[in-house]
Scaffold this motif. Structure first.
Motif, PDB file in Angstrom:
ATOM      1  N   ILE B 425      19.492 108.397  28.125  1.00 19.35           N
ATOM      2  CA  ILE B 425      20.660 107.639  29.187  1.00 19.35           C
ATOM      3  C   ILE B 425      19.860 106.932  30.267  1.00 19.35           C
ATOM      4  O   ILE B 425      20.474 106.043  30.908  1.00 19.35           O
ATOM      5  N   LYS B 426      19.005 107.904  30.903  1.00 19.24           N
ATOM      6  CA  LYS B 426      18.257 107.221  31.936  1.00 19.24           C
ATOM      7  C   LYS B 426      17.705 105.793  31.813  1.00 19.24           C
ATOM      8  O   LYS B 426      17.932 104.693  32.598  1.00 19.24           O
ATOM      9  N   ARG B 427      16.914 105.501  30.588  1.00 17.98           N
ATOM     10  CA  ARG B 427      16.416 104.149  30.291  1.00 17.98           C
ATOM     11  C   ARG B 427      17.491 103.343  29.501  1.00 17.98           C
ATOM     12  O   ARG B 427      17.357 102.200  29.370  1.00 17.98           O
ATOM     13  N   GLU B 428      18.687 103.815  29.414  1.00 17.84           N
ATOM     14  CA  GLU B 428      19.648 103.136  28.505  1.00 17.84           C
ATOM     15  C   GLU B 428      19.183 102.914  27.129  1.00 17.84           C
ATOM     16  O   GLU B 428      19.306 101.327  26.863  1.00 17.84           O
ATOM     17  N   GLU B 429      18.517 103.685  26.407  1.00 17.89           N
ATOM     18  CA  GLU B 429      17.940 103.293  25.136  1.00 17.89           C
ATOM     19  C   GLU B 429      18.522 104.321  24.153  1.00 17.89           C
ATOM     20  O   GLU B 429      18.445 105.377  24.403  1.00 17.89           O
ATOM     21  N   LYS B 430      18.749 103.849  22.884  1.00 18.40           N
ATOM     22  CA  LYS B 430      18.733 104.814  21.813  1.00 18.40           C
ATOM     23  C   LYS B 430      17.970 104.443  20.547  1.00 18.40           C
ATOM     24  O   LYS B 430      17.834 103.441  20.219  1.00 18.40           O
ATOM     25  N   TYR B 431      17.172 105.588  20.286  1.00 23.52           N
ATOM     26  CA  TYR B 431      16.545 105.170  19.106  1.00 23.52           C
ATOM     27  C   TYR B 431      16.351 106.414  17.927  1.00 23.52           C
ATOM     28  O   TYR B 431      16.673 107.615  18.443  1.00 23.52           O
ATOM     29  N   LEU B 432      15.614 106.100  16.826  1.00 25.43           N
ATOM     30  CA  LEU B 432      15.609 107.213  15.733  1.00 25.43           C
ATOM     31  C   LEU B 432      14.041 107.415  15.709  1.00 25.43           C
ATOM     32  O   LEU B 432      13.234 106.550  15.671  1.00 25.43           O
ATOM     33  N   GLU B 433      13.804 108.864  15.607  1.00 22.97           N
ATOM     34  CA  GLU B 433      12.468 109.280  15.112  1.00 22.97           C
ATOM     35  C   GLU B 433      12.558 109.854  13.620  1.00 22.97           C
ATOM     36  O   GLU B 433      13.489 110.754  13.368  1.00 22.97           O
ATOM     37  N   ALA B 434      11.564 109.487  12.876  1.00 20.56           N
ATOM     38  CA  ALA B 434      11.483 110.276  11.586  1.00 20.56           C
ATOM     39  C   ALA B 434      10.248 110.810  11.221  1.00 20.56           C
ATOM     40  O   ALA B 434       9.161 110.314  11.670  1.00 20.56           O
ATOM     41  N   LEU B 435      10.143 111.998  10.449  1.00 19.08           N
ATOM     42  CA  LEU B 435       8.960 112.397   9.855  1.00 19.08           C
ATOM     43  C   LEU B 435       9.166 112.785   8.549  1.00 19.08           C
ATOM     44  O   LEU B 435      10.283 113.486   8.208  1.00 19.08           O
ATOM     45  N   PHE B 436       8.178 112.472   7.558  1.00 18.22           N
ATOM     46  CA  PHE B 436       8.378 112.715   6.200  1.00 18.22           C
ATOM     47  C   PHE B 436       7.022 113.094   5.880  1.00 18.22           C
ATOM     48  O   PHE B 436       5.792 112.496   5.676  1.00 18.22           O
ATOM     49  N   THR B 437       6.887 114.090   5.057  1.00 18.32           N
ATOM     50  CA  THR B 437       5.761 114.826   4.462  1.00 18.32           C
ATOM     51  C   THR B 437       6.004 115.132   2.936  1.00 18.32           C
ATOM     52  O   THR B 437       6.953 115.681   2.637  1.00 18.32           O
ATOM     53  N   THR B 438       5.021 114.415   2.287  1.00 23.48           N
ATOM     54  CA  THR B 438       5.009 115.214   0.757  1.00 23.48           C
ATOM     55  C   THR B 438       3.762 115.685   0.478  1.00 23.48           C
ATOM     56  O   THR B 438       2.559 115.321   0.950  1.00 23.48           O
ATOM     57  N   GLY B 439       3.771 116.859  -0.294  1.00 23.38           N
ATOM     58  CA  GLY B 439       2.334 117.300  -0.806  1.00 23.38           C
ATOM     59  C   GLY B 439       2.538 118.048  -1.944  1.00 23.38           C
ATOM     60  O   GLY B 439       3.555 118.594  -2.819  1.00 23.38           O
ATOM     61  N   VAL B 440       1.403 118.614  -2.484  1.00 26.66           N
ATOM     62  CA  VAL B 440       1.276 119.548  -3.613  1.00 26.66           C
ATOM     63  C   VAL B 440       0.413 120.759  -3.267  1.00 26.66           C
ATOM     64  O   VAL B 440      -0.630 120.840  -2.309  1.00 26.66           O
ATOM     65  N   ILE B 441       0.869 121.848  -3.808  1.00 29.97           N
ATOM     66  CA  ILE B 441       0.123 123.059  -3.674  1.00 29.97           C
ATOM     67  C   ILE B 441      -0.459 123.594  -4.906  1.00 29.97           C
ATOM     68  O   ILE B 441       0.372 123.797  -5.783  1.00 29.97           O
ATOM     69  N   PHE B 442      -1.735 123.902  -5.087  1.00 33.44           N
ATOM     70  CA  PHE B 442      -2.483 124.409  -6.473  1.00 33.44           C
ATOM     71  C   PHE B 442      -2.879 125.536  -6.121  1.00 33.44           C
ATOM     72  O   PHE B 442      -3.527 125.878  -5.543  1.00 33.44           O
ATOM     73  N   ARG B 443      -2.525 126.370  -7.086  1.00 41.37           N
ATOM     74  CA  ARG B 443      -2.872 127.983  -7.262  1.00 41.37           C
ATOM     75  C   ARG B 443      -2.711 128.755  -5.864  1.00 41.37           C
ATOM     76  O   ARG B 443      -3.375 129.629  -5.826  1.00 41.37           O
ATOM     77  N   SER B 444      -1.964 128.060  -5.009  1.00 44.80           N
ATOM     78  CA  SER B 444      -1.815 128.900  -3.638  1.00 44.80           C
ATOM     79  C   SER B 444      -3.102 128.730  -2.785  1.00 44.80           C
ATOM     80  O   SER B 444      -3.019 129.382  -1.903  1.00 44.80           O
ATOM     81  N   ASN B 445      -4.210 128.103  -3.306  1.00 46.32           N
ATOM     82  CA  ASN B 445      -5.358 128.057  -2.697  1.00 46.32           C
ATOM     83  C   ASN B 445      -5.756 126.658  -2.157  1.00 46.32           C
ATOM     84  O   ASN B 445      -6.612 126.538  -1.176  1.00 46.32           O
ATOM     85  N   TYR B 446      -5.230 125.580  -2.703  1.00 43.31           N
ATOM     86  CA  TYR B 446      -5.441 124.191  -2.298  1.00 43.31           C
ATOM     87  C   TYR B 446      -4.198 123.562  -1.843  1.00 43.31           C
ATOM     88  O   TYR B 446      -3.178 123.304  -2.694  1.00 43.31           O
ATOM     89  N   ASN B 447      -4.107 122.962  -0.823  1.00 40.38           N
ATOM     90  CA  ASN B 447      -3.160 122.092  -0.434  1.00 40.38           C
ATOM     91  C   ASN B 447      -3.352 120.604  -0.148  1.00 40.38           C
ATOM     92  O   ASN B 447      -4.405 120.381   0.490  1.00 40.38           O
ATOM     93  N   LEU B 448      -2.515 119.784  -0.408  1.00 43.89           N
ATOM     94  CA  LEU B 448      -2.970 118.366  -0.077  1.00 43.89           C
ATOM     95  C   LEU B 448      -1.492 117.703   0.339  1.00 43.89           C
ATOM     96  O   LEU B 448      -0.581 117.663  -0.335  1.00 43.89           O
ATOM     97  N   SER B 449      -1.450 117.210   1.458  1.00 46.75           N
ATOM     98  CA  SER B 449      -0.217 116.487   1.822  1.00 46.75           C
ATOM     99  C   SER B 449      -0.439 115.004   2.687  1.00 46.75           C
ATOM    100  O   SER B 449      -1.575 114.956   3.292  1.00 46.75           O
ATOM    101  N   LEU B 450       0.633 114.339   2.722  1.00 43.72           N
ATOM    102  CA  LEU B 450       0.655 112.880   3.243  1.00 43.72           C
ATOM    103  C   LEU B 450       1.751 113.057   4.059  1.00 43.72           C
ATOM    104  O   LEU B 450       2.692 113.535   3.624  1.00 43.72           O
ATOM    105  N   THR B 451       1.438 112.603   5.477  1.00 44.11           N
ATOM    106  CA  THR B 451       2.479 112.681   6.619  1.00 44.11           C
ATOM    107  C   THR B 451       2.679 111.282   7.283  1.00 44.11           C
ATOM    108  O   THR B 451       1.879 110.477   7.270  1.00 44.11           O
ATOM    109  N   LEU B 452       4.060 110.878   7.318  1.00 47.19           N
ATOM    110  CA  LEU B 452       4.361 109.452   7.809  1.00 47.19           C
ATOM    111  C   LEU B 452       5.423 109.834   8.911  1.00 47.19           C
ATOM    112  O   LEU B 452       6.292 110.537   8.674  1.00 47.19           O
TER     113      LEU B 452
END
Lengths: 188, 517
Positions: B425-452
């Motif tokens: 309201i102070k700057r008279e601006e409206k905007y959207l922010e978004a976060l998306f992550t997807t990943g895999v978990i192998f044998r509960s010991n290894y993780n890999l994920s990508l975040t945008l």
């Protein structure tokens, strides 16, 4: 030159810590501790080890993976509590949020002891830097395994390690009476 | 340089030697080692600067009967933030601890931490990831007898995170007595004196006390602190009240804060903290608001004004049995409208903040975990210095969720998505922010994920409106945890336990290796 020193330091410390780690995690003596539970009563580790194995689960009300893991650990506790197994859910909530612990565990009806470690001294004794941090201790006070963090499916490994600490009863046959097998060592 | 390299090489070798000797004795050694390393670019003042740090902390505890000798060997080449911009190897922590097996007496000489009550008068804590350490070096004694717990301490602070303004000698006593069933009473006295030649620090004398009750269906906590500051003709006080009830699957807690601490405004040059981040060194009272909510919502934290803030919070926890649980929280705070005020207001000149948050944790089917949340917050900061007026006025709405589900045996998938709508309201601006992550978990010991992560409003200090990174984790040989991040990380204010630090945008590689032994 500086980058070289950093790289050399990195390698030596990694090597040193890996060599030390390989040599002495399992079988180390679990440090004794006494903490208050959420009802203000003092609980000592040794009292529970006299009855059977103890699983320490360090957690906090603000820790999402901790809250994800606890129902699974509660299930393991239900499966083995009659055989003397104990689960300690040790909250490291500090002054910021320690007032939230009692209402949380009471409403979710935790049936196992929930202890308070606000200055994280017991977590540090058990080599933890962060939560969740899970430690399985055998009745002879030796540390069996440590899990850093929580990932889905890890509860199966934990249950397997807990199960390995209990004698296996064979089905009775005509030529072999029922007897208790020796405690199977956890080789995870 | 050669000496430093030799020292670094000597660390693991000497430990191996000590470890080998101890194998044949009754001494047991336990500990961990954490290596943190990063190489990349950090964005400061609209420019990219080379950012490289290497930190190693080796914690080693030696146990002999009822004694414990603790050490931490720290190598900073250099450290990630703040004062330790130079390279150094040091024995950062060292202590000798004795614990009576019956729990009657105990002491610790050297570095120590402790928490009294809910931390209004004293809570010594360390947060390595925030660069915060209010621990003392000196002596801490504890005694328990017949329902009475006593602590006495005397130590010197080396709170380098605040520059040299908090170099001080700290002395104090704490007593707690169990009265009737479930009732306890506590009292504390604390004296903080500046070290000779310390900069601008005032001597303070604190007196505090609390009354608490834990019953089957009810918990009550009431704590008050009064602080006298040399040369300051003012009242510095803090009050915290908490009332909790448990009714079957429902838990209710109502918290109240009224803080008017003395806040030193002198922060030394080069400190990792700015003056706008309100830090009190030895006190750590409850913040009475939700701090860790979701990724995006948590990136717009409310900084607690310990020197001038009143607030209330209502939190409900509800068990859904085997299905999971739900949490609903409401909080509101403001500065004191006047000296006698005891409730927060929504008047804009009182800089009001309010927040509502709802979260579900669900297990809808075997091996499926689902989290969903919705949040609203509104913050107005009104400046009363110079040209008076609104500094900030924002409304934020967050909606998000995370699901973990099995893909094939021993492989799980994970999707995290969150949207945040900001009405500035102070700057008279409206905007959207978004976060998306997807990943895999192998044998509960290894993780890999990508975040945008994206924002609809480009921040000039960031120089970008989209951030992409890859994160991974491997848990190796049951004792080594390796974490890494490659890519861009957004900057911002990070708050943990009410202590906030400005994090600058980073683009590069970060690795953390933790080993247990």
């Amino acid at each position: 030159m500086k980058a070289g020193i950093i790289f050399l330091g990195f390698l030596s410390l990694c090597f040193g810590s890996v060599v030390i780690a390989e040599s002495g995690l399992e079988g180390a003596k679990a440090p004794e501790f006494a903490l208050k539970n959420v009802d203000g009563e003092q609980v000592r580790l040794s009292q529970y080890l006299a009855k059977g194995p103890v699983l320490l689960d360090f957690w906090a009300t603000w820790c999402a993976p901790c809250k994800q893991a606890i129902p699974h650990l509660a299930e393991i506790y239900d499966n083995y509590k009659d055989q003397g197994f104990s689960l300690f859910a040790i909250s490291i909530d500090n002054t910021r949020s320690m007032g939230k612990v009692r209402p949380y565990v009471k409403s979710l009806n935790f049936q196992f002891p929930v202890l308070l470690d606000p200055d994280q001294e017991v977590l540090k004794k058990y080599r933890g830097n962060n939560v969740p941090h899970t430690v399985l201790i055998a009745p002879d006070s030796t540390i069996q395994r440590v899990w850093i963090g929580y990932q889905p499916g890890e509860e199966k490994e934990i249950e397997k390690a807990v199960k390995a600490l209990f004698p296996i009863k064979e089905k009775p046959t005509l030529d072999k009476p029922v007897e208790e097998m020796p405690v199977e060592e956890n080789k995870e | 340089m050669r000496l430093r390299a030799a020292l670094i090489l000597l660390i693991p070798l000497s430990l191996l030697l000590v470890f080998g000797v101890s194998r044949s004795e009754r001494i047991t050694i336990q500990g961990n080692n954490e290596v943190r390393w990063a190489d990349g670019l950090e964005r400061l003042s609209g420019r990219d600067w080379k950012k490289r740090y290497f930190e190693n902390r080796l914690n080693l505890d030696l146990y002999y009967q009822d004694f414990r000798l603790g050490t931490r060997l720290t190598s900073l080449q250099p450290s990630e933030f703040g004062e330790y911009s130079e390279s150094k190897v040091l024995l950062e922590k060292k202590f000798l601890e004795y614990s009576d097996p019956r729990g009657i007496i105990g002491f610790r000489a050297g570095d120590f931490y402790t928490v009294w009550g809910r931390g209004l008068s004293l809570a010594l804590v360390e947060d390595i990831y925030q660069g915060f350490d209010s621990g003392l070096e000196g002596f801490l004694g504890k005694a328990n007898y017949s329902g009475v717990h006593a602590e006495a301490l005397s130590g010197r602070s080396r709170a380098g995170f605040l520059g040299n303004v908090r170099e001080a000698r700290v002395n104090g006593v704490h007593l707690e007595a169990g009265l009737l069933s479930g009732v306890k009473l506590g009292g504390q006295a604390l004296l903080v004196e500046p070290i000779p030649d310390a900069v601008s620090y005032k001597e303070t004398r604190d007196w505090g006390g609390y009354l608490a009750y834990d019953g089957s269906y009810l918990s009550v906590w009431a704590e008050h602190l009064r602080e006298y500051v040399t040369g300051k003709d003012d009242n510095f006080e803090a009050t915290y009240l908490s009332l909790s009830g448990f009714f079957g699957p429902l838990g209710i807690s109502l918290d109240y804060k009224n803080y008017n601490y003395y806040l030193s405004s002198s922060i030394s040059q080069g400190s990792g903290y700015s003056q706008t981040v309100n830090i009190i060194a030895y006190h750590s009272p409850p913040i009475v608001q939700r701090e860790i909510t979701s990724n995006l919502f948590g990136k717009h934290p409310h900084v607690v004004r310990y020197d001038d803030e009143i607030g209330v919070q209502l939190e409900l926890t509800y068990s859904l049995d085997a299905l999971g649980s739900a949490i609903f929280a409401l909080s509101q705070s403001s500065v004191h409208p006047n000296e006698d005020a005891w409730l927060p207001t929504l008047e804009e000149v009182d800089s009001p903040y309010r927040e509502a948050f709802l979260e579900f944790d669900l297990y809808p089917a075997s091996a499926i975990y689902l989290v969903g949340w919705a949040g609203y917050s509104e913050e107005l900061i009104y400046s009363t210095i110079g040209a008076q007026g609104r500094d900030t006025w924002q409304r934020r709405n967050a909606l998000g969720g995370k699901v973990e589900f099995p893909l094939i045996p021993e492989l799980m998938g994970m999707i995290y998505a969150e949207g945040l709508y900001v009405d500035d309201i102070k700057r008279e601006e409206k905007y959207l922010e978004a976060l998306f992550t997807t990943g895999v978990i192998f044998r509960s010991n290894y993780n890999l994920s990508l975040t945008l992560e994206t924002t609809g409003q480009e921040d000039p200090t960031e120089g970008r409106d989209t951030w992409i990174n890859i994160q991974g984790r491997a848990f190796l040989a049951d004792r080594h945890e390796l974490l890494f991040t490659v890519g861009q990380e957004r900057g911002g204010l990070i708050c943990t336990s009410g202590k906030c630090r400005q994090v600058f945008p980073f683009n590069g590689v970060k690795i953390t290796l933790t080993s247990l032994f």
